[in-house]
Design a protein around this motif. Structure first.
Motif, PDB file in Angstrom:
ATOM      1  N   ILE A  19      15.802  29.521  26.277  1.00 17.44           N
ATOM      2  CA  ILE A  19      15.149  30.460  25.727  1.00 17.44           C
ATOM      3  C   ILE A  19      13.588  30.284  25.775  1.00 17.44           C
ATOM      4  CG2 ILE A  19      14.357  31.283  23.386  1.00 17.44           C
ATOM      5  CD1 ILE A  19      17.431  30.672  22.424  1.00 17.44           C
ATOM      6  N   LYS A  20      13.183  29.005  25.768  1.00 12.88           N
ATOM      7  CA  LYS A  20      11.844  28.849  26.184  1.00 12.88           C
ATOM      8  C   LYS A  20      11.531  28.694  27.472  1.00 12.88           C
ATOM      9  CE  LYS A  20       8.618  24.976  25.464  1.00 12.88           C
ATOM     10  NZ  LYS A  20       7.717  24.644  24.453  1.00 12.88           N
ATOM     11  N   GLY A  21      12.201  28.695  28.433  1.00 11.06           N
ATOM     12  CA  GLY A  21      11.929  28.697  29.802  1.00 11.06           C
ATOM     13  C   GLY A  21      11.663  30.089  29.913  1.00 11.06           C
ATOM     14  N   LEU A  22      12.713  31.126  29.582  1.00 12.59           N
ATOM     15  CA  LEU A  22      12.607  32.372  29.722  1.00 12.59           C
ATOM     16  C   LEU A  22      11.202  33.034  28.792  1.00 12.59           C
ATOM     17  CD1 LEU A  22      16.273  33.741  29.230  1.00 12.59           C
ATOM     18  CD2 LEU A  22      14.715  33.644  31.459  1.00 12.59           C
ATOM     19  N   GLU A  23      11.054  32.508  28.113  1.00 16.56           N
ATOM     20  CA  GLU A  23       9.538  32.993  27.234  1.00 16.56           C
ATOM     21  C   GLU A  23       8.357  32.893  28.198  1.00 16.56           C
ATOM     22  OE1 GLU A  23       7.462  34.836  24.658  1.00 16.56           O
ATOM     23  OE2 GLU A  23       9.734  34.549  24.334  1.00 16.56           O
ATOM     24  N   ASN A  24       8.582  31.553  29.095  1.00 15.02           N
ATOM     25  CA  ASN A  24       7.442  31.095  29.905  1.00 15.02           C
ATOM     26  C   ASN A  24       7.288  32.242  30.931  1.00 15.02           C
ATOM     27  OD1 ASN A  24       6.426  29.133  28.192  1.00 15.02           O
ATOM     28  ND2 ASN A  24       7.666  27.559  29.116  1.00 15.02           N
ATOM     29  N   ASN A  25       8.545  32.433  31.466  1.00 17.64           N
ATOM     30  CA  ASN A  25       8.978  33.354  32.671  1.00 17.64           C
ATOM     31  C   ASN A  25       8.208  34.874  32.177  1.00 17.64           C
ATOM     32  OD1 ASN A  25       9.497  31.507  34.274  1.00 17.64           O
ATOM     33  ND2 ASN A  25      11.701  31.768  34.027  1.00 17.64           N
ATOM     34  N   LEU A  26       8.323  35.184  31.010  1.00 17.31           N
ATOM     35  CA  LEU A  26       8.043  36.437  30.683  1.00 17.31           C
ATOM     36  C   LEU A  26       6.581  36.589  30.251  1.00 17.31           C
ATOM     37  CD1 LEU A  26      10.983  37.074  27.918  1.00 17.31           C
ATOM     38  CD2 LEU A  26      10.491  38.624  29.911  1.00 17.31           C
ATOM     39  N   LYS A  27       6.012  35.556  29.816  1.00 10.88           N
ATOM     40  CA  LYS A  27       4.564  35.586  29.672  1.00 10.88           C
ATOM     41  C   LYS A  27       3.985  35.677  31.162  1.00 10.88           C
ATOM     42  CE  LYS A  27       4.025  32.906  25.404  1.00 10.88           C
ATOM     43  NZ  LYS A  27       3.820  31.654  24.740  1.00 10.88           N
ATOM     44  N   ASP A  28       4.311  34.919  31.973  1.00 18.95           N
ATOM     45  CA  ASP A  28       3.864  34.897  33.492  1.00 18.95           C
ATOM     46  C   ASP A  28       4.111  36.312  34.018  1.00 18.95           C
ATOM     47  OD1 ASP A  28       3.300  32.186  33.145  1.00 18.95           O
ATOM     48  OD2 ASP A  28       4.694  31.684  34.487  1.00 18.95           O
ATOM     49  N   LEU A  29       5.371  36.994  33.746  1.00 18.17           N
ATOM     50  CA  LEU A  29       5.620  38.052  34.419  1.00 18.17           C
ATOM     51  C   LEU A  29       4.715  39.110  33.856  1.00 18.17           C
ATOM     52  CD1 LEU A  29       7.174  39.877  36.278  1.00 18.17           C
ATOM     53  CD2 LEU A  29       9.064  40.027  34.607  1.00 18.17           C
ATOM     54  N   ALA A  30       4.563  39.204  32.346  1.00 14.08           N
ATOM     55  CA  ALA A  30       3.687  40.083  31.639  1.00 14.08           C
ATOM     56  C   ALA A  30       2.179  40.179  32.377  1.00 14.08           C
ATOM     57  CB  ALA A  30       3.625  39.921  30.188  1.00 14.08           C
ATOM     58  N   LYS A  31       1.548  38.921  32.684  1.00 20.49           N
ATOM     59  CA  LYS A  31       0.051  39.012  33.120  1.00 20.49           C
ATOM     60  C   LYS A  31       0.200  39.616  34.578  1.00 20.49           C
ATOM     61  CE  LYS A  31      -0.938  34.429  31.037  1.00 20.49           C
ATOM     62  NZ  LYS A  31      -1.066  33.100  31.344  1.00 20.49           N
ATOM     63  N   VAL A  32       1.598  39.468  35.404  1.00 24.25           N
ATOM     64  CA  VAL A  32       1.256  40.168  36.780  1.00 24.25           C
ATOM     65  C   VAL A  32       1.556  41.693  36.571  1.00 24.25           C
ATOM     66  CG1 VAL A  32       3.067  40.392  38.811  1.00 24.25           C
ATOM     67  CG2 VAL A  32       2.418  38.176  37.997  1.00 24.25           C
ATOM     68  N   VAL A  33       2.276  42.049  35.666  1.00 22.12           N
ATOM     69  CA  VAL A  33       2.329  43.533  35.528  1.00 22.12           C
ATOM     70  C   VAL A  33       1.120  43.981  34.877  1.00 22.12           C
ATOM     71  CG1 VAL A  33       3.552  45.086  33.815  1.00 22.12           C
ATOM     72  CG2 VAL A  33       5.073  43.396  34.807  1.00 22.12           C
ATOM     73  N   GLN A  34       0.417  43.397  33.900  1.00 22.41           N
ATOM     74  CA  GLN A  34      -0.953  43.921  33.550  1.00 22.41           C
ATOM     75  C   GLN A  34      -1.719  43.824  34.716  1.00 22.41           C
ATOM     76  OE1 GLN A  34      -3.052  41.292  30.892  1.00 22.41           O
ATOM     77  NE2 GLN A  34      -4.076  42.783  30.173  1.00 22.41           N
ATOM     78  N   GLY A  35      -1.720  42.923  35.683  1.00 22.89           N
ATOM     79  CA  GLY A  35      -2.707  42.845  36.832  1.00 22.89           C
ATOM     80  C   GLY A  35      -2.493  44.140  37.816  1.00 22.89           C
TER      81      GLY A  35
END
Length: 166
Positions: free
Chosen positions: A123-139
């Motif tokens: 769960i924690k690993g996916l949360e980190n991946n989701l945060k990284d992916l959200a930054k990419v999507v925003q960019g």
């Protein structure tokens, strides 16, 4: 050693989108839109996977560790999820050990504490991946808006004539 001159502090390899033609801008817009759709789909799938892991922790806490009715033979009765909406009755042979799906159809027997720890790490690993992916999507979203703004300006200024529109 001197760095190559760049305009407006842009990173190396960056291009000024205002120098692109309307067909090039439209192609870039299409590519960015496709990338955004793919990234958004990936984000949704990661969030669903995280929810499944959270459901596993909840199942262990509520179903295995929680109070359950005693069956006729003294074993604990439990509802076993086959899908997200289909459950069958089952009996626990051992409240302290569960089978954990570790991926690609492999199951490992773990204690309930180790199983919860395993799922919490996931769960924690996916949360980190989701945060990284959200930054990419925003960019990518910022880039797409910039492309659309330049494209709109070029079309309104008359640079997009019928002869050179894509």
């Amino acid at each position: 050693m001197s760095a190559p001159a760049s305009n407006d502090g842009a990173p190396p390899g960056a291009i000024n989108v205002s120098t692109l033609t309307v067909p090039q801008l439209r192609a870039l817009q299409t590519r960015l839109t496709t990338e955004l759709e793919h990234l958004t789909t990936s984000h949704t799938k990661l969030r669903a996977a995280q929810t499944k892991f959270q459901d596993c922790v909840r199942s262990i806490n509520d179903g295995v560790r929680g109070s359950q009715a005693k069956g006729t033979d003294g074993k604990d009765e439990i509802l076993v999820p086959l899908t997200s909406s289909l459950y069958v009755k089952g009996r626990l042979a051992d409240r302290e050990k569960v089978l954990v799906d570790v991926g690609t159809g492999f199951y490992v027997e773990k204690t309930t504490a180790k199983a919860i720890e395993f799922y919490n790490i996931k769960i924690k690993g996916l949360e980190n991946n989701l945060k990284d992916l959200a930054k990419v999507v925003q960019g990518k979203d910022v880039q797409l808006r910039a492309i659309e703004d330049v494209l709109r300006q070029k079309v309104l200024s008359g640079e997009a004539t019928p002869a050179n529109t894509g």
